[in-house]
Design a protein around this motif. Structure first.
Motif, PDB file in Angstrom:
ATOM      1  N   GLY A   1       3.983 -13.520  -2.538  1.00 61.36           N
ATOM      2  CA  GLY A   1       3.396 -14.446  -1.578  1.00 61.36           C
ATOM      3  C   GLY A   1       3.442 -13.870  -0.170  1.00 61.36           C
ATOM      4  N   LYS A   2       2.432 -14.210   0.616  1.00 64.11           N
ATOM      5  CA  LYS A   2       2.287 -13.624   1.958  1.00 64.11           C
ATOM      6  C   LYS A   2       3.529 -13.795   2.830  1.00 64.11           C
ATOM      7  CE  LYS A   2      -0.903 -13.465   5.888  1.00 64.11           C
ATOM      8  NZ  LYS A   2       0.047 -13.392   6.950  1.00 64.11           N
ATOM      9  N   GLU A   3       4.090 -14.981   2.846  1.00 56.71           N
ATOM     10  CA  GLU A   3       5.244 -15.252   3.704  1.00 56.71           C
ATOM     11  C   GLU A   3       6.450 -14.382   3.329  1.00 56.71           C
ATOM     12  OE1 GLU A   3       7.631 -19.235   4.232  1.00 56.71           O
ATOM     13  OE2 GLU A   3       5.566 -19.503   4.960  1.00 56.71           O
ATOM     14  N   LYS A   4       6.740 -14.296   2.034  1.00 52.90           N
ATOM     15  CA  LYS A   4       7.890 -13.507   1.564  1.00 52.90           C
ATOM     16  C   LYS A   4       7.639 -12.011   1.736  1.00 52.90           C
ATOM     17  CE  LYS A   4      10.525 -16.879   0.195  1.00 52.90           C
ATOM     18  NZ  LYS A   4      11.786 -17.172   0.822  1.00 52.90           N
ATOM     19  N   PHE A   5       6.389 -11.577   1.498  1.00 54.93           N
ATOM     20  CA  PHE A   5       6.038 -10.178   1.737  1.00 54.93           C
ATOM     21  C   PHE A   5       6.306  -9.828   3.199  1.00 54.93           C
ATOM     22  CE2 PHE A   5       4.015  -9.412  -2.280  1.00 54.93           C
ATOM     23  CZ  PHE A   5       3.756  -8.060  -2.340  1.00 54.93           C
ATOM     24  N   GLU A   6       5.849 -10.706   4.083  1.00 58.12           N
ATOM     25  CA  GLU A   6       6.002 -10.454   5.515  1.00 58.12           C
ATOM     26  C   GLU A   6       7.479 -10.376   5.905  1.00 58.12           C
ATOM     27  OE1 GLU A   6       4.451 -12.442   9.603  1.00 58.12           O
ATOM     28  OE2 GLU A   6       2.985 -12.196   7.988  1.00 58.12           O
ATOM     29  N   GLU A   7       8.306 -11.257   5.358  1.00 58.07           N
ATOM     30  CA  GLU A   7       9.750 -11.198   5.615  1.00 58.07           C
ATOM     31  C   GLU A   7      10.327  -9.861   5.158  1.00 58.07           C
ATOM     32  OE1 GLU A   7      11.860 -14.490   3.860  1.00 58.07           O
ATOM     33  OE2 GLU A   7      10.516 -15.954   4.782  1.00 58.07           O
TER      34      GLU A   7
ATOM     35  N   THR B   1      -0.569 -11.043  -3.565  1.00 56.35           N
ATOM     36  CA  THR B   1      -0.448 -11.816  -4.805  1.00 56.35           C
ATOM     37  C   THR B   1       0.484 -11.104  -5.776  1.00 56.35           C
ATOM     38  OG1 THR B   1      -2.344 -10.783  -5.915  1.00 56.35           O
ATOM     39  CG2 THR B   1      -2.783 -12.739  -4.532  1.00 56.35           C
ATOM     40  N   GLY B   2       0.891  -9.900  -5.412  1.00 51.36           N
ATOM     41  CA  GLY B   2       1.763  -9.098  -6.257  1.00 51.36           C
ATOM     42  C   GLY B   2       3.233  -9.334  -5.975  1.00 51.36           C
ATOM     43  N   ILE B   3       4.021  -8.270  -6.158  1.00 48.31           N
ATOM     44  CA  ILE B   3       5.474  -8.345  -6.024  1.00 48.31           C
ATOM     45  C   ILE B   3       5.952  -7.192  -5.156  1.00 48.31           C
ATOM     46  CG2 ILE B   3       7.679  -8.178  -7.267  1.00 48.31           C
ATOM     47  CD1 ILE B   3       6.163  -9.181  -9.760  1.00 48.31           C
ATOM     48  N   ILE B   4       6.934  -7.492  -4.304  1.00 45.52           N
ATOM     49  CA  ILE B   4       7.637  -6.441  -3.566  1.00 45.52           C
ATOM     50  C   ILE B   4       9.132  -6.632  -3.830  1.00 45.52           C
ATOM     51  CG2 ILE B   4       7.741  -7.767  -1.410  1.00 45.52           C
ATOM     52  CD1 ILE B   4       7.401  -5.078   0.098  1.00 45.52           C
ATOM     53  N   VAL B   5       9.810  -5.510  -4.038  1.00 46.92           N
ATOM     54  CA  VAL B   5      11.260  -5.516  -4.251  1.00 46.92           C
ATOM     55  C   VAL B   5      11.871  -4.792  -3.049  1.00 46.92           C
ATOM     56  CG1 VAL B   5      13.148  -4.856  -5.796  1.00 46.92           C
ATOM     57  CG2 VAL B   5      10.925  -5.478  -6.762  1.00 46.92           C
ATOM     58  N   PRO B   6      12.224  -5.539  -2.011  1.00 43.08           N
ATOM     59  CA  PRO B   6      12.708  -4.913  -0.781  1.00 43.08           C
ATOM     60  C   PRO B   6      14.137  -4.390  -0.880  1.00 43.08           C
ATOM     61  CG  PRO B   6      12.734  -7.284  -0.550  1.00 43.08           C
ATOM     62  CD  PRO B   6      12.109  -6.986  -1.874  1.00 43.08           C
TER      63      PRO B   6
ATOM     64  N   VAL C   1       1.073  -2.858   8.296  1.00 39.83           N
ATOM     65  CA  VAL C   1       1.798  -2.652   7.038  1.00 39.83           C
ATOM     66  C   VAL C   1       1.315  -3.658   5.996  1.00 39.83           C
ATOM     67  CG1 VAL C   1       4.047  -2.624   5.903  1.00 39.83           C
ATOM     68  CG2 VAL C   1       3.820  -1.701   8.217  1.00 39.83           C
ATOM     69  N   MET C   2       1.174  -4.908   6.383  1.00 39.20           N
ATOM     70  CA  MET C   2       0.740  -5.950   5.448  1.00 39.20           C
ATOM     71  C   MET C   2      -0.641  -5.646   4.863  1.00 39.20           C
ATOM     72  SD  MET C   2       3.054  -8.318   4.992  1.00 39.20           S
ATOM     73  CE  MET C   2       2.123  -9.734   4.423  1.00 39.20           C
TER      74      MET C   2
ATOM     75  N   SER D   1      12.813  -3.348  10.588  1.00 40.48           N
ATOM     76  CA  SER D   1      13.978  -3.468  11.480  1.00 40.48           C
ATOM     77  C   SER D   1      14.884  -2.244  11.407  1.00 40.48           C
ATOM     78  CB  SER D   1      14.771  -4.739  11.159  1.00 40.48           C
ATOM     79  OG  SER D   1      15.481  -4.594   9.945  1.00 40.48           O
ATOM     80  N   ILE D   2      14.699  -1.416  10.385  1.00 34.90           N
ATOM     81  CA  ILE D   2      15.450  -0.163  10.284  1.00 34.90           C
ATOM     82  C   ILE D   2      14.733   0.840  11.172  1.00 34.90           C
ATOM     83  CG2 ILE D   2      16.300   1.653   8.759  1.00 34.90           C
ATOM     84  CD1 ILE D   2      15.917  -0.406   6.424  1.00 34.90           C
ATOM     85  N   LYS D   3      15.309   1.127  12.302  1.00 33.81           N
ATOM     86  CA  LYS D   3      14.641   1.994  13.270  1.00 33.81           C
ATOM     87  C   LYS D   3      14.643   3.440  12.786  1.00 33.81           C
ATOM     88  CE  LYS D   3      13.739  -1.349  15.949  1.00 33.81           C
ATOM     89  NZ  LYS D   3      12.491  -1.997  15.673  1.00 33.81           N
ATOM     90  N   GLY D   4      13.502   4.082  12.939  1.00 33.03           N
ATOM     91  CA  GLY D   4      13.374   5.474  12.543  1.00 33.03           C
ATOM     92  C   GLY D   4      11.986   5.755  12.001  1.00 33.03           C
ATOM     93  N   LYS D   5      11.833   6.930  11.435  1.00 36.51           N
ATOM     94  CA  LYS D   5      10.543   7.379  10.903  1.00 36.51           C
ATOM     95  C   LYS D   5      10.604   7.373   9.383  1.00 36.51           C
ATOM     96  CE  LYS D   5       7.277  11.186  10.971  1.00 36.51           C
ATOM     97  NZ  LYS D   5       7.290  12.160   9.919  1.00 36.51           N
TER      98      LYS D   5
END
Length: 126
Positions: free
Chosen positions: A46-52, A33-38, A26-27, A59-63
């Motif tokens: 940043g890599k660490e926050k993206f990975e989190e 270097t961009g932004i994710i709004v989870p 997925v990573m 963790s949401i099980k499913g397809k």
């Protein structure tokens, strides 16, 4: 997993990546270097926050299914609008309308640089 070589294939590739359940796969779809709004109201970079953020979604099980509503491209930048959901045994666990900005990489592949998973929701509060 091979990265998409066309901007319009990014959504399908992202769904396939999430459905592997593998954080590294997925990573590889993201330019960290961009932004994710989870979740609404929370943006990270940043890599660490993206990975989190990716681990939280995994963790949401499913397809995961992602429908491309549109993808507009100019040279090496594209913006896409998506409708996505995660279902498990017919039960919708989460469903949203997103906006993604994608950038073509030097090798010709495409990565997501901005992923606003809830960016097209009608009731979104900035």
């Amino acid at each position: 997993m091979n990265l998409p070589t066309k901007a319009q294939d990014v959504h399908a590739s992202l769904a396939n990546a999430f459905n592997t359940g593998n954080v590294d796969i997925v990573m590889s779809m993201y330019d960290v270097t961009g932004i994710i709004v989870p979740e609404p109201g929370t943006s990270v970079s940043g890599k660490e926050k993206f990975e989190e953020a990716v681990k939280s979604i995994l963790s949401i099980k499913g397809k995961m299914d992602i429908k491309t509503v549109y993808c507009l491209q100019t040279e090496n930048i594209a913006v896409g609008r998506s409708e996505w959901n995660i279902t498990d045994n017919g039960e919708v666990k989460i469903s949203a309308k997103g906006i993604e900005v994608m950038k073509q990489q030097a090798d010709g592949s495409w990565k997501i640089i901005i992923d606003h998973a809830f960016g097209a929701e009608a009731d979104l509060v900035p």
